[in-house]
Design a protein around this motif. Sequence first.
Motif, mmCIF file in Angstrom:
data_model
loop_
_atom_site.group_PDB
_atom_site.id
_atom_site.type_symbol
_atom_site.label_atom_id
_atom_site.label_comp_id
_atom_site.label_asym_id
_atom_site.label_seq_id
_atom_site.Cartn_x
_atom_site.Cartn_y
_atom_site.Cartn_z
ATOM 1 N N TYR A 169 -4.234 -1.293 -0.598
ATOM 2 C CA TYR A 169 -5.179 -0.590 -1.482
ATOM 3 C C TYR A 169 -4.539 -0.319 -2.845
ATOM 4 C CZ TYR A 169 -8.552 2.909 -3.057
ATOM 5 O OH TYR A 169 -9.491 3.618 -3.779
ATOM 6 N N LEU A 172 -4.263 -3.411 -4.955
ATOM 7 C CA LEU A 172 -5.590 -3.814 -5.434
ATOM 8 C C LEU A 172 -6.020 -2.985 -6.638
ATOM 9 C CD1 LEU A 172 -7.452 -4.375 -2.026
ATOM 10 C CD2 LEU A 172 -6.966 -6.133 -3.748
ATOM 11 N N PRO A 179 -11.231 -1.791 -5.181
ATOM 12 C CA PRO A 179 -11.583 -1.972 -3.759
ATOM 13 C C PRO A 179 -12.373 -0.790 -3.221
ATOM 14 C CG PRO A 179 -9.320 -1.221 -3.954
ATOM 15 C CD PRO A 179 -9.804 -1.478 -5.362
ATOM 16 N N TYR A 181 -12.988 1.207 0.214
ATOM 17 C CA TYR A 181 -12.339 1.373 1.511
ATOM 18 C C TYR A 181 -13.374 1.708 2.585
ATOM 19 C CZ TYR A 181 -9.009 3.152 5.011
ATOM 20 O OH TYR A 181 -8.277 3.360 6.161
ATOM 21 N N PHE A 196 -11.409 -3.356 3.517
ATOM 22 C CA PHE A 196 -11.589 -3.309 2.062
ATOM 23 C C PHE A 196 -12.686 -4.287 1.652
ATOM 24 C CE2 PHE A 196 -7.090 -2.649 3.066
ATOM 25 C CZ PHE A 196 -6.915 -1.368 2.583
ATOM 26 N N ILE A 198 -14.147 -6.047 -1.841
ATOM 27 C CA ILE A 198 -13.888 -6.268 -3.260
ATOM 28 C C ILE A 198 -15.027 -7.118 -3.808
ATOM 29 C CG2 ILE A 198 -12.276 -7.101 -4.991
ATOM 30 C CD1 ILE A 198 -10.932 -6.756 -1.526
#
Length: 280
Positions: A169, A172, A179, A181, A196, A198
């Motif tokens: 995380y 990212l 991202p 979660y 995750f 994206i």
Amino acid sequence: MNYVANGEIGMVIGQFKTAKMTFKGKPRNTEIEFTSQKGFKYSFKSWEFAEENNNPLELAYALTVHKAQGSEFGKVFLVIPNPCFLLSREMLYTSLTRQKDKVILLYQGNAFDIKGLASPLKSDALKRITNLFVKPELIEVEGQYLEKNLIHQASDGKMLRSKSELMIYQRLIDNKLNPLYEKKLTIKEVEKLPDFTIENEESGEVYYWEHCGMLFDAEYKQRWEEKYLWYKDNGILEEGGANGTLIVTEDRVFEMEDGSVRGAISVKEIDEIIAKFFKR
């Protein structure tokens, strides 16, 4: 010497009254055999159950989690009302260890809501500041204070459940990929929680990153294989599919000298994946 401990569970056996019996009133004795002492029975007199007395037994139609400790039931029905103010992460874990074969969870509400109990904010243990020799380093999260060294928190304040998830995380967001979660994903009325999500706003591409941290556990591995097939059946593929691209990573498992199993993913590996999928 036999004795009955608090919380023991048994069944009424022996003397009982049927329609063919001629004597009036109730049987004189209530005979109980407890699961911890099979073949041995205890007799209780009827007067012991008078309303004004402190009855020695209670009917076990339903038991609290703690009263069921050590019972080792074959099958357990766990009933969780909503709201349940006493429910914590530790209480839920304890309740899931009261069976040998199967536990059936009856939850009032959306089943995914209960996943929120995995958050450190729902842990009674992490709320206790128990440092004896070192001054605690406290951080405030949603109005609660937690010990910094006992939680996994990213630089934007997001709480994650494992160190590996935290590293993924963090890398990212360091790469400005925004991202999400455990954002709920629903396809054909089936709900899943990818680790995750994206989203590329320019191209419309969606990536689902799943990190497998406990593949050494047979049940965990089976659940992951079922989830992987679900992704595949619904057009979310590692090579890119109609409904998104799947990214799968796992902890590199190794055995410690004491026999315990550990695993981790490296920052280098995470960065290589980010470069491959998001910096083309």
